[in-house]
Design a protein around this motif. Sequence first.
Motif, short mmCIF file in Angstrom:
data_model
loop_
_atom_site.label_atom_id
_atom_site.label_comp_id
_atom_site.label_asym_id
_atom_site.label_seq_id
_atom_site.Cartn_x
_atom_site.Cartn_y
_atom_site.Cartn_z
N VAL A 163 27.16 18.64 47.83
CA VAL A 163 27.37 18.47 49.26
C VAL A 163 26.18 19.08 49.99
CG1 VAL A 163 28.84 19.00 51.23
CG2 VAL A 163 29.87 18.51 49.01
N SER A 164 25.45 18.24 50.72
CA SER A 164 24.32 18.71 51.53
C SER A 164 24.84 18.95 52.94
CB SER A 164 23.21 17.66 51.54
OG SER A 164 22.16 18.03 52.38
N VAL A 207 29.68 13.07 58.72
CA VAL A 207 29.76 13.06 57.26
C VAL A 207 29.15 11.75 56.75
CG1 VAL A 207 31.24 13.24 55.24
CG2 VAL A 207 31.85 14.46 57.34
N ILE A 208 28.09 11.86 55.95
CA ILE A 208 27.38 10.71 55.39
C ILE A 208 27.81 10.51 53.94
CG2 ILE A 208 25.12 9.65 55.04
CD1 ILE A 208 25.62 10.45 57.94
N LEU A 241 18.68 14.35 59.03
CA LEU A 241 19.07 13.01 58.60
C LEU A 241 17.96 12.37 57.76
CD1 LEU A 241 20.77 11.70 61.88
CD2 LEU A 241 21.91 12.25 59.72
N ASP A 242 16.71 12.57 58.17
CA ASP A 242 15.60 12.00 57.41
C ASP A 242 15.47 12.68 56.05
OD1 ASP A 242 13.53 10.00 57.48
OD2 ASP A 242 12.09 11.64 57.46
N ARG A 243 15.77 13.98 56.00
CA ARG A 243 15.76 14.69 54.71
C ARG A 243 16.81 14.09 53.77
NH1 ARG A 243 19.17 18.43 53.16
NH2 ARG A 243 19.87 18.80 55.30
N MET A 244 18.00 13.79 54.31
CA MET A 244 19.04 13.15 53.50
C MET A 244 18.56 11.79 52.98
SD MET A 244 22.67 13.81 55.38
CE MET A 244 23.27 15.45 55.77
N ARG A 245 17.88 11.05 53.85
CA ARG A 245 17.39 9.73 53.44
C ARG A 245 16.41 9.87 52.27
NH1 ARG A 245 13.01 6.79 53.79
NH2 ARG A 245 11.89 8.44 54.89
N SER A 282 27.70 14.18 48.22
CA SER A 282 27.14 13.81 46.92
C SER A 282 25.66 13.46 46.99
CB SER A 282 27.91 12.63 46.31
OG SER A 282 27.83 12.66 44.90
N ILE A 283 24.97 13.90 48.04
CA ILE A 283 23.52 13.74 48.09
C ILE A 283 22.89 14.86 47.27
CG2 ILE A 283 21.51 13.86 49.63
CD1 ILE A 283 23.14 12.36 51.70
#
Length: 650
Positions: free
Chosen positions: A82-83, A35-36, A98-102, A77-78
């Motif tokens: 929630v993503s 969870v990020i 993870l890179d997509r979230m970044r 909250s990305i």
Amino acid sequence: MKSLLFRLLCSISIVAIASAKECYTTPCTRDVILVIDGTTGMGTTDNSVQEIYMVMNLTSNWTPSQTGLRVATIGLSIVNEVSYTDYLTTYQDLFKNLDRMRKQTTQFGLHPATFSEIIGFIYDYYVKEKAYFPARKDVMKRILMFTTLSNKNDIQSQAAKTQLIKDAGFELTIVGIDIDKSLYDGIAYHKFIPMTMSQLFHYTEAFLDELVNDGICLWDNGWPTTPAQICTTSTSTPKPTTTPTTKPASTVKTTTPKPTPRPIPEGDYMNCSCSMPTLWVDIMFVIDTSASMTDGGLFEVIADIVTIAAEMNFDHSNPMSVRIGVVSFNSDAEVVYPLGYHNDFQSFYNDMFFGNKLNSTQVAELNLREGLEVARKHLEEHGREKVQKAILLYSSAYTEAGNDNALQVSKSIQISGMYIITVAYVEEGDNPYGVEQLGKLASPGMNLTSLDPRRVFGLAQDALCQVNCFCPTNWVQLNITYRKFGECYFLNTMATDWMAGNMQCTNMSPHKEGRLALINSDVKSATLQAMAIKIWRKEGMTAPLNYLIGLKYDDVSKRYIWEGGITNLNYTDWEEGYPKLNEGKCVATYLNIFAEMKWKNLDCVAGTSFPMCQISTCDSEHYCPPNMVTDIYDRMRMKKPLIRRLRQYY
């Protein structure tokens, strides 16, 4: 190189696997939910991005699979929601998510959320009896949650639901960022691991090991005390069963220096996409078969090459695929497998290991120049038009003597637009003196060595992704300390208002991702300033140097927001006395009397300036066909004189 050789040896039954400690820093068999935190509690998008980089580092040695470790990712909250993902079973999918979230965090900023929201989501989507993404019943289940959430009443309200999650077999570990452990008293969790916000930028390997060992590798009560599976990632690799040729001893003693980590530039820059299945590069592997390359050494080099190519697409009907050729060299050089000879990985694998065309020899001379010349000529004659080209050179020795001097030909190859990646091969126990000079032939930042404790094949794949990352002609790519980033810039020399300029930038991208430039560091500001000055001089512009950037005041949130919704960036570069809303809500940057580009307000409709456009690079995520730029400018429907000038760009 040992670890990659081990995997390949397993597949062809050359060695037996010895047992090793289960888990430790590389989990073997678990269902893990990461969870990020992308909430406003992170303070700035820079902090949130650094959090994701830390998780990327945390998981860099993990090996997800269908039957072993599975990893789901949740971004709280990305993109203001929630993503989430299903359980991922390949490292490539984990990294891409993870890179997509970044990227989403950078583009859309931070948003508020609650602990009850994330706990309810985890329960509904992953835990309850008819969850959307059910965990396996026969494996241990873990949740590693990074969080800044600090509303105690909200947290305490989830005591019952966290107990339901625990009863379902999930052990929750909370990594609390700048929050107190007492906030989480009374809810069901395994462990609370505190960290500071600044620690995101200065964490240690020991801290990452603690997260894995205490948060994921704990052993559940009731499970067998002896792990049933074997964790191969920490097993030592035996040598192949061959009789190596004796390698000439060196008379010079030297100490092998430790590799220096690449400095991380200040600011957040878009990385080039790096996906082996969609890489589109023409590659020639050039392999040393002289006496200094032993049988065992050649076997390891072949294993390295096969591992590099294992996930690439060999289907030539797909433009996002590779063409691979192989050259062997000693005193002479020959093309062993022509470019594009193999149209599937299995045939490439079989020929490399069992084709009997790559054999070590007793030839003492090593003609690096000839090896590079043969590879260059073959790429020129058989390579695809407007596709990046790379020579990946493996050698166990280096010389600049006589006709074997390859320095001039390597410079010529690089000037022609091709890249050279060198791998200096040194067997354990041998003296590296001399062969490490092979890096003189490499393109900047692309010299590797088998002594590097990091995996050579991973670094080689990264170098190939750098080759596959480029901008259309006359666009300028962000390049910092020989590292290319996934950002291209173009300064339009026709003035327009802010809205029209931003629309032009969108239309200039073949993927509809173009926008006015985002400036988030002094490095990027200086890069764009130098580019703009060069264009100004070339075009003979008489107007004072200035250009539109993607910053605009938002009436709703009462703050400046970058195009794409980016907020909370620490970096600003206003001219003294600015911002001044009475002059306008849009922003341009101007060259002042001190030769510095500084931001000023301008009216969004009445004010005009020159659009500084930013698009993504052509890379393994963004395919750019040969006619891409012509198509872009046709879509823009610009005035004919400008079209004629722009169509020369590709």
